[in-house]
Design an enzyme around this catalytic site. Structure first.
Site, PDB file in Angstrom:
ATOM      1  N   ASP A 244       0.822  -1.211   0.000  1.00 41.52           N
ATOM      2  CA  ASP A 244       0.000   0.000   0.000  1.00 41.52           C
ATOM      3  C   ASP A 244       0.855   1.260   0.000  1.00 41.52           C
ATOM      4  O   ASP A 244       2.048   1.229   0.300  1.00 41.52           O
ATOM      5  CB  ASP A 244      -0.923  -0.002   1.222  1.00 41.52           C
ATOM      6  N   GLU A 245       0.232   2.369  -0.329  1.00 40.04           N
ATOM      7  CA  GLU A 245       0.744   3.720  -0.155  1.00 40.04           C
ATOM      8  C   GLU A 245       2.149   3.947  -0.740  1.00 40.04           C
ATOM      9  O   GLU A 245       3.056   4.427  -0.054  1.00 40.04           O
ATOM     10  CB  GLU A 245       0.717   4.112   1.323  1.00 40.04           C
ATOM     11  N   ILE A 246       2.317   3.629  -2.006  1.00 40.92           N
ATOM     12  CA  ILE A 246       3.554   4.000  -2.682  1.00 40.92           C
ATOM     13  C   ILE A 246       3.600   5.524  -2.817  1.00 40.92           C
ATOM     14  O   ILE A 246       2.674   6.140  -3.337  1.00 40.92           O
ATOM     15  CB  ILE A 246       3.637   3.358  -4.082  1.00 40.92           C
TER      16      ILE A 246
END
Length: 583
Positions: A337-339
């Site tokens: 998640d959340e690159i």
């Protein structure tokens, strides 16, 4: 083969429910609590009788059922729960109930996703028989039935409801709690207490978000330096022996332990041991003078694995191998998640890759393709956060994410993203931040936050909590996780998890942050949140949840109150008769 446990103390079983899912099964209304509410029951002639002082439990010789029977026996003897509202039922002069016989169809069924957890409990009229029966397809279903019995025990001397029938099974197979142990550390005893409370609530998954950018507390045989340098301290590590204790404790309570090692983002802690494989490590997460779109991480604690670094794959695969070896569950959570695009862009090698028409989505595809193949080769189903497919900036092609091997966990946009994923053919675990995030509403936690430096009377909105407001138990209870889905899409929803991210939580508040709000989800996912007419049943659930919260406290779980005690002692007086309408 079987065994028997004698109980030298009597105990009381009283069942009181308010609705039924079958028109052939009657409902009664007494202020006695069972949580979560069973799916079907019958008590046509409410009566109670004493339990024999020599009461025995007969059960198959399965080690986990044996341990459960011993555990519940101790609880039956020692709990002596005093209800907040005592029922007024007459004790019959019938013979006492002398025994409980547990029958299990398949006592070797493993604890895995989809295992049958149904059970049937029958307590006959004493004139008919003095033996109660608990039948289940599996040991894990028998444990759920024993938990129901344990919640029906109170008083001294103890008594038991008779002429009673319950059939019970969950609506959803996946019912869990996610706990982050990277931002703040929790001891093994904290995790065991959480597992025990999960089992009380008939929840069956502990999703352990073990590592993140802030710390790497897990000691791995192949990569000891990750914890050696990435943990907060020597006393804030989980050794292989600790993990074994937690996993085995979960088995004893019928709770699966699903590990999550988030990557390639959320890996700043890896850089302490391997600075060459992590981009933007230990940089300011939101540099001064730049727009939010140029942030390097969603919160303080930067660092992402470099998909162009061969050594990143060597380390990552060692981590995956060791974690799979330590955790027997068939699910492996890979995070993803959340690159933060700008974190990768700080690296010269990635800059050159992009200059040659490479994209950041292609970088993520390279990483996911390599690690996903490896995890699948270890006979694991991979769970990813939804971002890997649905993020607007950096995402992976569905062709690289086969639905037979990949499950998505949602956290954004409520029912909308669940709908997108299920319509694409993916199985889904629901953890919508709008409903299921337990950390929301506690204010901001970053320092030097100018939002709080405002003239008196200024509205500071969410108070710094990105997912405010606080998610009340009613919000959680009323959430329908298959809302808006057709039947085929709804069948792909495996269940849900409430999530506690630990920026502002540690062992001192663990119980109160989770319970009894997670109990609300437990009932909604076990037997639903509606009555037989289709109406939401949160109104009648309030009194039962008050009682259940009180019982959890007596069992050592410091669940927070949902009402003043006065409300419980004055039934109905704390209700409102006026509808609250949106302005």
């Amino acid at each position: 083969m079987g065994a028997a446990i004698g109980i030298p103390l009597t105990f009381l079983l009283i069942l009181a429910f308010f609705i039924t899912l079958s028109p052939q099964i009657s409902a009664v209304s007494y202020p006695i609590n069972v949580w979560p509410k069973p799916t079907a029951f019958s008590w046509p002639h409410p009566q109670i009788t004493l339990l024999s002082p020599n009461f025995k439990i007969h059960f198959p010789l399965n080690p986990y059922l044996h341990q459960a029977a011993n555990r519940y026996r101790k609880q039956f003897i020692e709990e002596h729960y005093n209800p907040l509202v005592v029922p007024h039922l007459n004790l019959t002069s019938s013979p006492p109930l002398k025994s409980l016989t547990i029958t299990v169809t398949d006592d070797s069924a493993p604890l895995t996703h989809g295992v049958n957890e149904s059970y049937t409990l029958t307590i006959p009229s004493p004139e008919q028989s003095t033996t109660a029966t608990l039948t289940a397809e599996t040991v894990w279903g028998a444990m759920r039935g024993l938990e129901t019995l344990s919640q029906l025990i109170f008083g001294n001397p103890s008594r038991v409801a008779c002429d009673l029938y319950i059939h019970d099974e969950p609506l959803f197979h996946h019912r869990g709690v996610m706990l982050d142990t990277s931002r703040n550390f929790y001891g093994v005893s904290d995790l065991q207490r959480l597992i025990r409370a999960l089992s009380m609530n008939k929840l069956n998954v502990f999703h352990w978000h073990i590592t993140d950018s802030q710390s790497f507390p897990l000691v791995l045989p192949s990569e000891p330096e990750l914890a050696g340098k990435g943990a907060y301290g020597e006393e804030m590590k989980y050794s292989p022996e600790d993990v074994k204790r937690v996993v085995e404790f979960g088995m004893r309570y019928g709770v699966r332990v699903v590990p999550e090692i988030d990557m390639p983002a959320h890996t700043g802690s890896w850089a302490l041991a391997y600075p060459d494989i992590v981009t933007c490590a230990n940089m300011m997460w939101w540099p001064a003078g730049v727009d939010w779109t140029d942030h390097l991480a969603a919160e303080p604690g930067t660092g992402q694995l470099n998909p162009l670094s061969p050594n990143a794959y060597k380390v990552a695969k060692n981590v995956i191998h060791d974690v799979v070896s330590m955790f027997p569950d068939s699910y492996y959570h890979g995070g993803a998640d959340e690159i933060a695009p700008n974190c990768w862009i700080t690296d010269p090698e990635i800059q050159a890759f992009v200059a040659k028409n490479g994209t950041l989505s292609r970088l993520l595809e390279i990483f996911v393709d390599s690690t996903l193949r490896y995890i699948i080769s270890l006979n694991r189903t991979v769970v990813y956060w939804e971002d890997v497919l649905l993020d607007a900036s950096v995402n992976v092609s569905p062709s690289l994410l086969p639905p037979e091997n990949v499950i998505f966990q949602t956290w954004n946009n409520g029912p909308s993203n669940t709908k997108k994923l299920t319509e694409a053919g993916y199985r889904v675990i629901v953890s919508s931040a709008d409903y299921y995030y337990l950390d929301c509403g506690h204010g901001g936690w970053v320092g030097n936050d100018t939002r709080y430096d405002q003239p008196p009377g200024t509205d500071i909105g969410d108070g710094g909590s990105w997912c405010a407001p606080f998610k009340t138990w009613q919000t959680i209870y009323n959430y329908d996780i298959t809302y808006g889905l057709n039947e085929s899409a709804a069948n792909l929803v495996l269940g849900g998890e409430v999530a506690l991210w630990s920026e502002q939580a540690d062992s001192t508040v663990l119980d109160s942050r989770i319970w009894p709000r997670a109990s609300a989800m437990a009932e909604a996912l076990w037997s639903g949140n509606r009555d037989a007419t289709g109406r939401k049943r949160y109104a009648e659930a309030t009194d039962r949840l008050n009682e259940w919260r009180n019982r959890m406290v007596t069992r050592g779980i410091a669940a927070e109150p949902i009402q003043p005690l006065w409300c419980i002692r004055n039934p109905g007086m704390c209700n409102t008769v006026h509808p609250f309408l949106a302005s």
